[in-house]
Design a protein around this motif. Structure first.
Motif, PDB file in Angstrom:
ATOM      1  N   SER A  78       0.921  -1.246   0.064  1.00  0.00           N
ATOM      2  CA  SER A  78       0.084  -0.139   0.006  1.00  0.00           C
ATOM      3  C   SER A  78       0.869   1.264   0.120  1.00  0.00           C
ATOM      4  O   SER A  78       0.276   2.450  -0.289  1.00  0.00           O
ATOM      5  CB  SER A  78      -1.045  -0.078   1.270  1.00  0.00           C
ATOM      6  OG  SER A  78      -1.926  -0.623   0.954  1.00  0.00           O
ATOM      7  N   THR A 105     -19.523   6.377  -6.685  1.00  0.00           N
ATOM      8  CA  THR A 105     -18.734   5.231  -6.797  1.00  0.00           C
ATOM      9  C   THR A 105     -19.099   4.217  -7.847  1.00  0.00           C
ATOM     10  O   THR A 105     -20.446   4.067  -8.408  1.00  0.00           O
ATOM     11  CB  THR A 105     -18.994   4.506  -5.395  1.00  0.00           C
ATOM     12  OG1 THR A 105     -18.842   5.174  -4.334  1.00  0.00           O
ATOM     13  CG2 THR A 105     -18.335   3.080  -5.410  1.00  0.00           C
ATOM     14  N   THR A 112     -14.255  -3.893  -5.316  1.00  0.00           N
ATOM     15  CA  THR A 112     -13.116  -3.843  -4.541  1.00  0.00           C
ATOM     16  C   THR A 112     -13.055  -5.293  -3.354  1.00  0.00           C
ATOM     17  O   THR A 112     -13.875  -4.672  -2.405  1.00  0.00           O
ATOM     18  CB  THR A 112     -12.274  -2.675  -4.005  1.00  0.00           C
ATOM     19  OG1 THR A 112     -12.307  -1.729  -5.000  1.00  0.00           O
ATOM     20  CG2 THR A 112     -10.860  -2.926  -3.502  1.00  0.00           C
ATOM     21  N   PRO A 114     -13.088  -6.749  -0.018  1.00  0.00           N
ATOM     22  CA  PRO A 114     -13.221  -6.205   1.443  1.00  0.00           C
ATOM     23  C   PRO A 114     -12.087  -6.773   2.364  1.00  0.00           C
ATOM     24  O   PRO A 114     -12.256  -6.200   3.337  1.00  0.00           O
ATOM     25  CB  PRO A 114     -14.613  -6.469   1.613  1.00  0.00           C
ATOM     26  CG  PRO A 114     -14.959  -7.705   1.133  1.00  0.00           C
ATOM     27  CD  PRO A 114     -14.317  -7.572  -0.361  1.00  0.00           C
ATOM     28  N   SER A 117      -8.051  -3.012   3.635  1.00  0.00           N
ATOM     29  CA  SER A 117      -8.584  -1.834   4.145  1.00  0.00           C
ATOM     30  C   SER A 117      -9.810  -1.464   3.250  1.00  0.00           C
ATOM     31  O   SER A 117      -9.540  -1.445   1.918  1.00  0.00           O
ATOM     32  CB  SER A 117      -7.426  -0.863   4.510  1.00  0.00           C
ATOM     33  OG  SER A 117      -6.435  -1.396   5.139  1.00  0.00           O
ATOM     34  N   SER A 118     -10.803  -1.023   3.810  1.00  0.00           N
ATOM     35  CA  SER A 118     -11.903  -0.703   3.252  1.00  0.00           C
ATOM     36  C   SER A 118     -12.881   0.193   3.855  1.00  0.00           C
ATOM     37  O   SER A 118     -12.942   0.081   5.022  1.00  0.00           O
ATOM     38  CB  SER A 118     -12.654  -1.874   2.624  1.00  0.00           C
ATOM     39  OG  SER A 118     -13.751  -1.613   1.978  1.00  0.00           O
ATOM     40  N   PHE A 120     -16.019   0.130   2.589  1.00  0.00           N
ATOM     41  CA  PHE A 120     -17.206  -0.539   2.005  1.00  0.00           C
ATOM     42  C   PHE A 120     -18.218   0.463   1.370  1.00  0.00           C
ATOM     43  O   PHE A 120     -19.438   0.403   1.430  1.00  0.00           O
ATOM     44  CB  PHE A 120     -17.902  -1.209   3.305  1.00  0.00           C
ATOM     45  CG  PHE A 120     -17.079  -1.931   4.183  1.00  0.00           C
ATOM     46  CD1 PHE A 120     -16.881  -3.232   3.893  1.00  0.00           C
ATOM     47  CD2 PHE A 120     -16.681  -1.234   5.344  1.00  0.00           C
ATOM     48  CE1 PHE A 120     -15.981  -4.000   4.683  1.00  0.00           C
ATOM     49  CE2 PHE A 120     -15.886  -1.992   6.231  1.00  0.00           C
ATOM     50  CZ  PHE A 120     -15.446  -3.599   5.802  1.00  0.00           C
ATOM     51  N   ALA A 141      -7.843   2.949   2.553  1.00  0.00           N
ATOM     52  CA  ALA A 141      -8.868   2.205   2.161  1.00  0.00           C
ATOM     53  C   ALA A 141      -8.688   1.992   0.626  1.00  0.00           C
ATOM     54  O   ALA A 141      -8.875   2.933  -0.323  1.00  0.00           O
ATOM     55  CB  ALA A 141     -10.113   3.167   2.372  1.00  0.00           C
ATOM     56  N   ASN A 142      -8.742   0.742   0.168  1.00  0.00           N
ATOM     57  CA  ASN A 142      -8.396   0.410  -1.158  1.00  0.00           C
ATOM     58  C   ASN A 142      -9.633   0.729  -2.206  1.00  0.00           C
ATOM     59  O   ASN A 142      -9.536   1.114  -3.337  1.00  0.00           O
ATOM     60  CB  ASN A 142      -8.285  -1.225  -1.215  1.00  0.00           C
ATOM     61  CG  ASN A 142      -6.962  -1.739  -0.711  1.00  0.00           C
ATOM     62  OD1 ASN A 142      -6.005  -1.013  -0.843  1.00  0.00           O
ATOM     63  ND2 ASN A 142      -7.075  -2.696   0.162  1.00  0.00           N
ATOM     64  N   ASP A 143     -11.030   0.575  -1.627  1.00  0.00           N
ATOM     65  CA  ASP A 143     -12.137   1.089  -2.507  1.00  0.00           C
ATOM     66  C   ASP A 143     -11.987   2.616  -2.640  1.00  0.00           C
ATOM     67  O   ASP A 143     -12.438   2.894  -3.884  1.00  0.00           O
ATOM     68  CB  ASP A 143     -13.179   0.456  -1.893  1.00  0.00           C
ATOM     69  CG  ASP A 143     -13.584   0.850  -0.414  1.00  0.00           C
ATOM     70  OD1 ASP A 143     -12.678   1.604   0.295  1.00  0.00           O
ATOM     71  OD2 ASP A 143     -14.684   0.466  -0.119  1.00  0.00           O
ATOM     72  N   THR A 145      -9.559   4.488  -2.909  1.00  0.00           N
ATOM     73  CA  THR A 145      -8.427   4.562  -3.954  1.00  0.00           C
ATOM     74  C   THR A 145      -8.944   4.224  -5.225  1.00  0.00           C
ATOM     75  O   THR A 145      -8.572   5.098  -6.143  1.00  0.00           O
ATOM     76  CB  THR A 145      -7.156   3.776  -3.534  1.00  0.00           C
ATOM     77  OG1 THR A 145      -6.638   3.652  -2.053  1.00  0.00           O
ATOM     78  CG2 THR A 145      -6.194   3.859  -4.383  1.00  0.00           C
ATOM     79  N   THR A 181      -3.745   0.707  -5.959  1.00  0.00           N
ATOM     80  CA  THR A 181      -3.709   0.368  -4.434  1.00  0.00           C
ATOM     81  C   THR A 181      -2.327  -0.311  -3.856  1.00  0.00           C
ATOM     82  O   THR A 181      -1.884  -0.148  -2.742  1.00  0.00           O
ATOM     83  CB  THR A 181      -4.862  -0.664  -4.128  1.00  0.00           C
ATOM     84  OG1 THR A 181      -4.697  -1.841  -4.653  1.00  0.00           O
ATOM     85  CG2 THR A 181      -6.009  -0.103  -4.393  1.00  0.00           C
TER      86      THR A 181
END
Length: 432
Positions: A78, A105, A112, A114, A117-118, A120, A141-143, A145, A181
């Motif tokens: 990350s 979104t 992505t 879950p 890191s997320s 949601f 948070a990947n989502d 990103t 990510t």
């Protein structure tokens, strides 16, 4: 007889063991036994860091203060998001994006996985750029990103293309981005290039620290708990019961990372007084280890180095005290350096510098009138560390200290006549 000999042998064994132990310590035995994630071997180093790679640099100059295997490309995890964060800041500064702009979104962001890191995100959710950026900076948070990446380039893959283009522009020679990510283990970069990217971010976008130093952030009002900053080393965590043992005074960024292929990584920055360091550790064994190993480098940096100005601003350069100008009342103008030159040097060491090159603008550009403070050339100095033999160069501008007023036509005419006859006389002398 046996009872008498046994103690002697025991003493011998103990003495030998102690001797071996002392030798191991003197050689840095910690590096021999050091392990990264899942027992991967660490790289031998004099500080006993349990890392595959590491680097410590001065944030202002980029001067390398300590390094371990710093040029090998390794999975970034990350920490990759530092490039994503940089690009978002660039988009905002170029007014192609704004903090209060609302992002819907995408299906890609909502899908992505879950397991990392997320926050949601669901498809169709709407959040501002600022909210998503904070979620990325504080909680990794990947989502969030992917949502930002999709907004900028239409898709994560399109954004990855942009990441690699920007990487080339920034001259990050080892960086290969395959995700926004860092979840992909094929995204790699060296510790040296990661530190360079961090330095660029802090230099060009110091506002980055406003987000990276947040201890926690509540993404939605309805959320029961806030996102806690994954950077447990933040200096402000000294008041947090569960984290104060990892808090380090002055730490205010930057980014952690973890996947199996990378181990536990951390790009950090710390400031105390006028000194700011940037650090990178790669492939440590645990969440806490990445901060413990970073602390060792910070302790070393603050204990060993100090900033020292080796050339004051407005210094006269012995080899370039003046520059010639055309059509001025004076034929030349005095010049000095425009700023100071400062290096990080070992405490108690008096650094020596030398001029290695100088360059003055061509005659066609040095024509009166020339205002005071005009840049008329450059001079480059070199400092060599006696211990490491590392050579560092700095280039500063040469500026005029007086106005170069334009001469009147009468003065220029007689000067031309004088130059003509001087040239003619020299030509005649050369005949003999």
């Amino acid at each position: 007889m046996k009872d008498k000999v046994r103690p002697v042998r025991l003493k011998t064994v103990i003495a030998a063991s102690m001797a071996v132990w002392m030798v191991m310590l003197s050689l840095g035995s910690a590096v021999v036994m050091a392990n990264g994630y899942e027992g991967r071997p660490s790289t031998e180093n004099t500080l006993g860091l349990q890392v595959k790679a590491a680097i410590l640099i001065d944030a202002d100059s980029g001067q390398v203060l300590y390094e371990v295997n710093s040029e090998e490309p390794l999975p970034a995890a990350s920490m990759t998001k530092l490039m994503t964060e940089y690009i978002v800041l660039e988009e905002i500064s170029n007014e192609r994006l704004s903090w209060d702009e609302v992002i819907t979104t995408s299906a890609e962001a909502a899908s992505t996985p879950p397991d990392g890191s997320s926050v949601f995100l669901a498809q169709g959710d709407q959040h501002t750029v600022l909210d998503l950026y904070r979620a990325m900076a504080v909680g990794s948070a990947n989502d969030a990103t992917i949502a930002l990446a999709s907004k900028i380039s239409g898709s994560e893959q399109g954004f990855v293309t942009k990441m690699n283009e920007v990487s080339k522009q920034l001259d990050l020679k080892t960086a290969i981005f395959t995700s926004a990510t860092g979840l992909s283990e094929t995204t790699v970069i060296s510790a040296a290039d990661m530190a360079k990217l961090a330095q660029i971010i802090l230099r060009e976008h110091p506002e980055f620290l406003e987000y990276s130093k947040l201890q926690e952030y509540k993404f939605r009002e309805r959320d029961k708990t806030a996102i806690v900053n994954i950077n447990w080393m933040l200096g402000t965590n000294v008041n947090q019961k569960g984290l104060k043992h990892l808090a380090y005074e002055g730490v205010d960024g930057m980014k952690t990372g973890f996947i199996d292929a990378a181990g536990y990584n951390f790009t950090g920055t710390v400031k105390r007084g006028e000194q700011r360091f940037i650090s990178v550790v790669m492939d440590t064994s645990s969440k806490s280890a990445r901060f413990n190993e970073t602390a060792k480098m910070y302790d070393y940096g603050f204990a060993t180095f100090e900033k020292k100005t080796v050339l004051a601003p407005k210094s006269v350069v012995e080899t370039v005290k003046t520059v010639k100008i055309k059509k001025g009342k004076k034929k030349s103008l005095p010049v000095v350096t425009d700023k100071d030159i400062t290096f990080m040097v070992k405490k108690g060491v008096e650094p020596k510098i030398e001029v290695v090159s100088s360059e003055v603008k061509p005659d066609t550009e040095l024509v009166a009138p020339i205002p005071v403070g005009t840049v008329v050339g450059t001079v480059t100095y070199k400092y060599t560390d006696d211990e490491s033999k590392q050579e560092l160069t700095r280039t500063v501008n040469l500026i005029t200290t007086e106005d170069g007023q334009k001469a009147g036509w009468f003065r220029l005419m007689f000067r031309a006549i004088g130059d003509f006859f001087a040239g003619l006389f020299n030509g005649i002398v050369n005949l003999f």
